[in-house]
Enzyme design. Structure first.
Site, mmCIF file in Angstrom:
data_model
loop_
_atom_site.group_PDB
_atom_site.id
_atom_site.type_symbol
_atom_site.label_atom_id
_atom_site.label_comp_id
_atom_site.label_asym_id
_atom_site.label_seq_id
_atom_site.Cartn_x
_atom_site.Cartn_y
_atom_site.Cartn_z
ATOM 1 N N LYS A 104 -6.076 92.431 7.503
ATOM 2 C CA LYS A 104 -6.800 91.192 7.181
ATOM 3 C C LYS A 104 -7.528 90.664 8.416
ATOM 4 O O LYS A 104 -7.222 91.071 9.538
ATOM 5 C CB LYS A 104 -5.822 90.153 6.637
ATOM 6 C CG LYS A 104 -4.731 89.749 7.628
ATOM 7 C CD LYS A 104 -3.622 88.973 6.937
ATOM 8 C CE LYS A 104 -2.551 88.558 7.931
ATOM 9 N NZ LYS A 104 -1.365 88.003 7.247
ATOM 10 N N ARG A 122 4.361 78.650 -0.121
ATOM 11 C CA ARG A 122 2.955 78.831 0.236
ATOM 12 C C ARG A 122 2.337 79.700 -0.855
ATOM 13 O O ARG A 122 2.020 79.228 -1.926
ATOM 14 C CB ARG A 122 2.876 79.466 1.640
ATOM 15 C CG ARG A 122 1.516 79.463 2.259
ATOM 16 C CD ARG A 122 1.485 80.211 3.583
ATOM 17 N NE ARG A 122 1.754 81.648 3.436
ATOM 18 C CZ ARG A 122 1.579 82.551 4.390
ATOM 19 N NH1 ARG A 122 1.171 82.185 5.580
ATOM 20 N NH2 ARG A 122 1.838 83.825 4.177
ATOM 21 N N TYR A 160 -17.762 70.138 33.479
ATOM 22 C CA TYR A 160 -17.771 68.824 32.828
ATOM 23 C C TYR A 160 -16.564 67.980 33.258
ATOM 24 O O TYR A 160 -15.440 68.465 33.278
ATOM 25 C CB TYR A 160 -17.714 68.990 31.310
ATOM 26 C CG TYR A 160 -18.998 69.495 30.703
ATOM 27 C CD1 TYR A 160 -20.189 68.804 30.865
ATOM 28 C CD2 TYR A 160 -18.999 70.664 29.955
ATOM 29 C CE1 TYR A 160 -21.363 69.275 30.299
ATOM 30 C CE2 TYR A 160 -20.166 71.139 29.368
ATOM 31 C CZ TYR A 160 -21.349 70.434 29.548
ATOM 32 O OH TYR A 160 -22.490 70.899 28.986
ATOM 33 N N MET A 215 -18.858 75.898 26.425
ATOM 34 C CA MET A 215 -19.191 76.650 25.212
ATOM 35 C C MET A 215 -19.578 78.095 25.520
ATOM 36 O O MET A 215 -19.127 79.025 24.865
ATOM 37 C CB MET A 215 -20.338 75.957 24.473
ATOM 38 C CG MET A 215 -20.677 76.595 23.141
ATOM 39 S SD MET A 215 -22.074 75.790 22.341
ATOM 40 C CE MET A 215 -21.389 74.187 21.954
HETATM 41 C C1 LIG Z 1 -0.266 88.771 7.452
HETATM 42 C C2 LIG Z 1 0.682 89.240 6.426
HETATM 43 C C3 LIG Z 1 1.531 90.321 6.697
HETATM 44 C C4 LIG Z 1 1.612 90.957 8.060
HETATM 45 O O1 LIG Z 1 2.416 90.163 8.878
HETATM 46 P P1 LIG Z 1 2.633 90.559 10.413
HETATM 47 O O2 LIG Z 1 3.670 89.629 10.894
HETATM 48 O O3 LIG Z 1 1.316 90.350 11.053
HETATM 49 O O4 LIG Z 1 3.051 91.979 10.426
HETATM 50 C C5 LIG Z 1 2.342 90.783 5.678
HETATM 51 N N1 LIG Z 1 2.339 90.214 4.461
HETATM 52 C C6 LIG Z 1 1.544 89.163 4.165
HETATM 53 C C7 LIG Z 1 1.603 88.592 2.791
HETATM 54 C C8 LIG Z 1 0.714 88.636 5.131
HETATM 55 O O5 LIG Z 1 -0.072 87.596 4.841
#
Ligand SMILES: *Cc1c(COP(=O)(O)O)cnc(C)c1O
Length: 388
Positions: free
Chosen positions: A35, A131, A260, A308
């Site tokens: 991801k 969640r 700054y 920046m």
């Molecule tokens: C990001 C994620 C993972 C991976 O978790 P890591 O701790 O980065 O290995 C696994 N399952 C879900 C649902 C996630 O959102």
């Protein structure tokens, strides 16, 4: 070198080595979680598959579709979509879908029915952090509904997944609770007539520490990139280096304010070098006053506020040359700061540093380092025999 002078180097061999570490640890049952553009590391799907991952997981469907269109043939799972996502496109591309609610199941079932095919789904149980995933009290009904969609040939439940809230602390009692919720969810699914072949609960931390059993698959994200949220192993290698190059240098006297607000004031005559990288590229501004860089083999402080587009290095008596390379972070092998240090300086986690500096830093060129890295990995004798 990129026109802006800054360069992010992705160490392909480190990612392969980390993947192989998890493949060895799990008997090859690794779902590589790619991801956020592989945590900012970019196009490394082929590397993780060649190194031992057997499938790929992402959050949103467009990420999965892009991987499929890019030629990835391995099983792909997408787990975070609104119920009106383009599930027809997903099913057409053989993408497996996580199902957190009845709304999702109806949408996926309908899409599969329109296509006259079966969608492969993983029912997602919320095991404790409120969640994502189906809340426990709705789980039984979701299983019943899934069985009905199986009976009409619209879906097949191939997996059940959950995600832990406190796995970075293997002693946390919540791990036991969430494991029990997950096992209970799997039993309920069985009683409703479902027979998923893959149960998966553990991500990087739980896979390393054994906080919960690994079941059939481990979903590994952070660990592929050398990040261990449990801080339980040194067997993983960071996979990013950020370098920039000097725009200009100047000599200043004692009492000179820099940047700054003039937050930094020099105590003695010194030399300052300007680097063309800043918070607009993803450097955390909060690291102002703490961050260091490596130049000519020595750590030197960034002084003044991170701007920046630029930062200033105090190089003491060293007079850098314009265009000279400076390392902001790397694996740490030659004394350069690590992503973990940048995370500490800015009160965040390594994940955030790598994702914000990776794909989202559009001004920084990103190159995949394949050449020297392969021999690099081979010279390390711990590759497939981690002490975990
Ligand atoms: C990001 C994620 C993972 C991976 O978790 P890591 O701790 O980065 O290995 C696994 N399952 C879900 C649902 C996630 O959102």
């Amino acid at each position: 070198m990129h026109p802006t002078g800054s360069e992010l180097i992705v160490h392909d061999a480190a990612i392969r080595e980390n993947t192989a570490t998890f493949a060895a640890l799990t008997g090859g049952r690794v779902m590589a979680v790619l991801k956020a553009d592989a945590f900012g590391h970019g196009a490394i799907a082929r590397s993780v598959l060649e190194a031992g991952a057997c499938s790929i997981g992402v959050a949103a469907l467009p990420e999965a579709l892009a991987l499929r269109e890019g030629g990835v043939d391995a099983p792909l799972l997408s787990w975070l979509n609104t119920p009106d996502a383009d599930f027809e496109a997903a099913i057409h591309a053989r993408i497996e879908l996580a199902v957190p609610s009845a709304e999702h199941l109806h949408a996926i079932g309908a899409a599969a029915a329109r296509l006259g095919t079966r969608a492969s789904v993983h029912l997602h149980a919320d095991v404790g952090m409120a969640r994502d995933g189906c809340p426990p009290r709705e789980w039984s009904a979701l299983c019943t509904l899934a069985r009905e969609y199986e009976a009409i040939g619209a879906i097949r439940v191939t997996g059940i997944m959950g995600h832990l809230s406190c796995a970075d602390d293997p002693e946390h009692p919540q791990n036991i609770r969430e494991r029990l919720v997950f096992e209970n969810a799997a039993r309920t699914a069985g009683r409703r007539g479902l027979s998923p072949r893959a149960l998966h609960l553990a991500a990087t931390a739980a896979t390393l520490t054994g906080a919960v059993p690994r079941f059939d698959v481990s979903r590994i994200g952070a660990g592929l990139f050398g990040i261990d949220p449990s801080r339980s192993t040194t067997a993983l290698r960071p996979a990013l280096t950020l370098r920039s190059r000097v725009v200009s240098v100047r000599e200043v006297g004692a009492g000179t304010g820099v940047g700054y607000g003039l937050d930094f004031v020099s105590e003695r005559r010194t030399h300052l070098a300007l680097l063309p990288v800043g918070y607009g590229d993803g450097l955390p501004r909060e690291a102002s006053g703490k961050a260091e860089v490596l130049v000519r083999g020595r750590r030197r402080p960034l002084v003044g506020r991170i701007s920046m587009d630029m930062v200033v290095v105090d190089t003491g008596d060293d007079v850098l040359e314009p265009n000279e390379a400076v390392t902001l972070f790397g694996p740490g092998d030659t004394g350069e700061p690590t992503v973990a240090e940048w995370a500490e300086w800015s009160h965040t986690i390594e994940h955030e540093i790598v994702t914000r500096l990776g794909s989202r830093a559009s001004r920084i060129s990103r190159t995949l380092d394949t050449a020297n890295a392969v021999s690099d990995a081979r010279t390390r004798d711990t590759v497939n025999t981690p002490q975990l």
